[in-house]
Design an enzyme around this catalytic site. Structure first.
Site, mmCIF file in Angstrom:
data_model
loop_
_atom_site.group_PDB
_atom_site.id
_atom_site.type_symbol
_atom_site.label_atom_id
_atom_site.label_comp_id
_atom_site.label_asym_id
_atom_site.label_seq_id
_atom_site.Cartn_x
_atom_site.Cartn_y
_atom_site.Cartn_z
ATOM 1 N N GLU A 95 -27.799 -70.491 -95.315
ATOM 2 C CA GLU A 95 -26.888 -69.351 -95.553
ATOM 3 C C GLU A 95 -27.725 -68.085 -95.709
ATOM 4 O O GLU A 95 -27.509 -67.280 -96.620
ATOM 5 C CB GLU A 95 -26.047 -69.585 -96.810
ATOM 6 C CG GLU A 95 -25.284 -70.908 -96.790
ATOM 7 C CD GLU A 95 -24.335 -71.087 -97.971
ATOM 8 O OE1 GLU A 95 -24.751 -70.808 -99.109
ATOM 9 O OE2 GLU A 95 -23.172 -71.478 -97.746
ATOM 10 N N CYS A 99 -16.719 -70.419 -103.725
ATOM 11 C CA CYS A 99 -17.185 -69.138 -104.252
ATOM 12 C C CYS A 99 -16.422 -67.970 -103.640
ATOM 13 O O CYS A 99 -16.134 -66.978 -104.307
ATOM 14 C CB CYS A 99 -18.674 -68.967 -103.976
ATOM 15 S SG CYS A 99 -19.147 -69.387 -102.285
#
Lengths: 509, 509
Positions: free
Chosen positions: B172, B256
């Site tokens: 990521e 998230c």
């Protein structure tokens, strides 16, 4: 005492995978030396696995396929049916979530229901290798149809121009159709090795030249790039564009690629020829001498050639006794024009790309076949959905894909070199360069992008790029990153090519 | 009893990260409601952490930064110096391998030695947020210089045109310079939220409009795309090109993004204005009413505007008593021409893109500022090293980036639509479409690629693409994937643009 952990985590622990490699090593060692000791160990190990897994015994399938093809080979070596059955069992157990059901492990669907090649590239292709081996022994049509579907999906939609596969870093996996990034290509060396292995099997199963084409492509380009010219450093990942940061390493924490490329190179001699009932097939053109058993006749075949640098191959056929049989000569898919002479007389058959040309006659000592494969410099373009290759071309000559590397083009960043319709190419053998390669030179345009400076995005009129005529020099992709680090690119900008029908009426340039 | 595991794995367990979020929630709750209970809990928790970590106590730093900015805010709320010191401590402990030393966790180098923005994008930017907060309290120059360096690297080389960042799926993470794939963009929603948060802090630290530009860009495009128009589905990953497979989800295993985008949207009102000693700064143009405390004067400011669909903003200023102060009006970086009137009279200062225009006067009730930001349709191109954007343009109008979506362009696959120099654009507000958006329509070329069929690579003369005139319609990128699935693309093919100086002499089109 770790014995209690045995066979408890087939998903992550490579027990079956390692067993498969052991079987293959044992078979190879036995075939090469006649020694039986390692083979006996392998058989004992295989018998143990067969006593644990199978119908009515424990279910399971390996997280990393490999043992399937090894078991088929062990069956061929020993003729013990249970090894073939166990290979089938492991294949058939896939797709039921026994190892978690993930796509990356190709456990999301039973094999015969797959309609696209997905998941971890090496696992996917090793699985296809095993399935092809099973097909060759069982002739199961449904299995072959799946293999054909997966092969077409891979070759028509998910393979780099180098023969590399598995475009994603995440999961070392196949991407979606046409998802073939260059700079972030994963194209693992092992996946290219696997691609060679699978196409070799598909070729043996069918005799179709399209498989040899891909086998040769992956061999000379994506796989060969995995090892340095000095043979001591390796790529795990093989990008098709780079800024100079990506360099071969001496070893890896997960060191699958180095021995895999070594094994592949050692097995190339075995892929030059194969035989069928009354024929010898020539798959690869390699300067070499081979002795081939055909119906009790030992046929010595000599290839004299500079291939892949030159398309001329002289083949001398020397059977131990004169006999009638066929010689199948591969006409590569990349070759648009080829001529074949036998003892100086032109073969009167039509010679088509991506076929095997059958020459059936009585062969006697000293018979000579001259093959001339036209090998011009060609420019390739990509399907428009490979978005990152739009308005870009790759240079290819024969089976060899080229790249621009900074070391040969000191004046311009090779990312800023463009080919134009007027570009003329020359191909020259340079014996001292990179172990001896044909380089391709041409005249193109160098783009001075300094006006971009620190801008990342700009309005159309905000930044102008200056164009200056340059000469460029391309080298085989497999040989890149063997000199000082610098930018490299396979898909080169192509400026001013009109590839649109009707386009001229619709816009001005 | 898991107590013994407490603080034993700072790398992977998000204890400090969660603590930080708790502190921020407690502060926000206290500021909104005056209730102290949660704040008391937060202070007790912070005191506990300060009793464990710090100089002379345990070393450590969070695997996922977050607590740094929370501790600075808690310091602002409580004026307890030890919270600021603890924030500095956690920042300074990074880069010494306490959490493994990896680049992805930005633990490979001390923060002040970083010269490029690397690693997990959300972690990297949260860390920068914390460092900016520390800088605002300490004024440490070296820290700011690092922040400036990282910001420039991100904005000039590693950010999507949407304001999205973190291009790699693997880790990521931020990619290398100019590594900005479209279809495989990661561009996590949380990273866009973080980008807004960081630029908001950099703006507060400096008063420089370039930070507001990026804040606005990420807010209206990359971040806003993270949530569906009905507010119930979310993107974790935000590609800039798609074939129709990528759809928002109701929730995620690692969830998230949904609360992060919710938090961001709830905090937008707080980012419209800020104040300095004797000035009110207008950062965002949003139809709104605000009451702002300035030197004991309550200034009510009303914005009437259709922004971002229209560049006209009418601002009414109503101080509770007449007073002299400055109003800083943001002139966005995307705006090449703007006029500002105060009570009908044109402001005689030069109005430049990406600045704050200061209007200093005695303000009284009913004073009216009329801002007219020129908002044409613009085409953006990318730095040539963003290889996948070569010969492609993005449509932008004001702060809003557009895309072509299949739903609006039924006749041609939007991947096959090209813009030409003759393309004329119209911008029209459609109140019923996608919650009310300005659409951009134009005439371009549709490419019939059917001749490609099953080919992936072809020689230049082997496949011809047919060109046919088409009309196209683009919609804001943030609103994509709210209708039936289909191809989408931000970077649209651009045919026939001559952006080369000297190019015409060097090649014909």
């Amino acid at each position: 005492e770790k014995k209690r952990l045995r066979w408890t985590n087939l998903r992550d622990m490579h027990e079956l995978y390692c067993a498969g490699h052991l079987f293959q090593a044992a078979i190879a060692y036995h075939r090469s030396t006649g020694e039986k000791e390692l083979l006996t160990t392998a058989v004992r190990f295989a018998d143990h696995i067969a006593s644990v897994f199978g119908p009515g015994k424990r279910r399971g399938t390996p997280g990393h396929p490999e043992i399937e093809m090894a078991l088929v080979e062990l069956y061929r070596e020993t003729r013990k049916e249970e090894y073939l059955e166990l290979a089938q069992f492991f294949l058939d157990q896939r797709g039921y979530g026994l190892i978690g059901g993930s796509i990356v492990l190709i456990d999301h669907k039973p094999f015969r229901q797959l309609d696209e090649i997905v998941g971890h590239a090496v696992r996917a292709i090793y699985l296809c290798c095993g399935a092809t081996d099973i097909f060759m022994e069982t002739g199961e049509r449904e299995l072959y149809e799946t293999l054909e579907k997966l092969w077409k999906n891979m070759v028509y939609k998910r393979m780099y121009v180098t023969g590399g596969v598995g475009s994603r870093h995440a999961g070392e996996a196949f991407g979606d159709d046409y998802e073939l990034p260059n700079r972030r290509a994963y194209s693992e060396t092992c996946a290219s090795v696997a691609n060679v292995m699978w196409n070799w099997r598909m070729l043996l199963a069918t005799g179709e030249s399209r498989f040899t084409d891909i086998m040769e492509l992956a061999l000379y380009n994506a796989a060969l790039a995995g090892i340095s010219l000095n043979g001591r450093e390796y790529f795990y990942v093989n990008p098709l564009a780079d800024r100079g940061r990506h360099r071969r390493q001496r070893w890896f924490g997960c060191a699958c690629c180095p021995p895999n490329i070594a094994r592949l190179l050692a097995s190339v001699p075995g892929m030059i020829y194969s035989t069928s009932d009354n024929a010898i097939w020539v798959h690869l053109y390699v300067a070499s001498v081979a002795r081939i058993e055909l119906k009790g006749n030992e046929v010595r075949i000599t290839q004299e050639t500079e291939y892949p640098w030159d398309g001329r191959i002289d083949v001398t056929v020397e059977p131990s006794k004169d006999d009638e049989f066929s010689l199948y000569l591969r006409i590569p898919g990349w070759c648009r024009a080829a001529t074949v002479n036998v003892n100086g007389r032109k073969v009167r058959k039509s010679v088509k790309p991506s076929t095997y040309l059958e020459i059936s006659r009585v062969w006697g000592t000293g018979d000579r076949v001259e093959i001339e494969l036209d090998m011009p410099v060609t420019l390739l373009k990509s399907h428009p959905y490979v978005l990152n290759n739009n308005y870009r071309v790759a240079i290819k000559r024969g089976p060899v894909v080229y790249c621009l590397e900074q070391a040969d083009n000191p004046e311009y960043d090779v990312w800023n070199i463009a080919i134009v319709p007027e570009t003329k190419f020359t191909a020259t053998y340079e014996p001292e360069l990179l172990g001896g390669v044909v380089v391709i030179e041409g005249n193109g345009i160098g783009l001075d992008i300094s006006a971009w400076n620190n801008k990342l995005y700009a309005e159309m009129d905000e930044v102008q790029v200056k164009a200056i005529p340059v000469k460029f020099k391309a080298v085989p992709y497999y040989a890149w990153a063997n000199r000082s680090p610098g930018p490299m690119i396979v898909w080169i900008q192509a400026l001013g090519f009109n590839t649109l029908q009707g386009g001229k009426k619709l816009y001005k340039a």
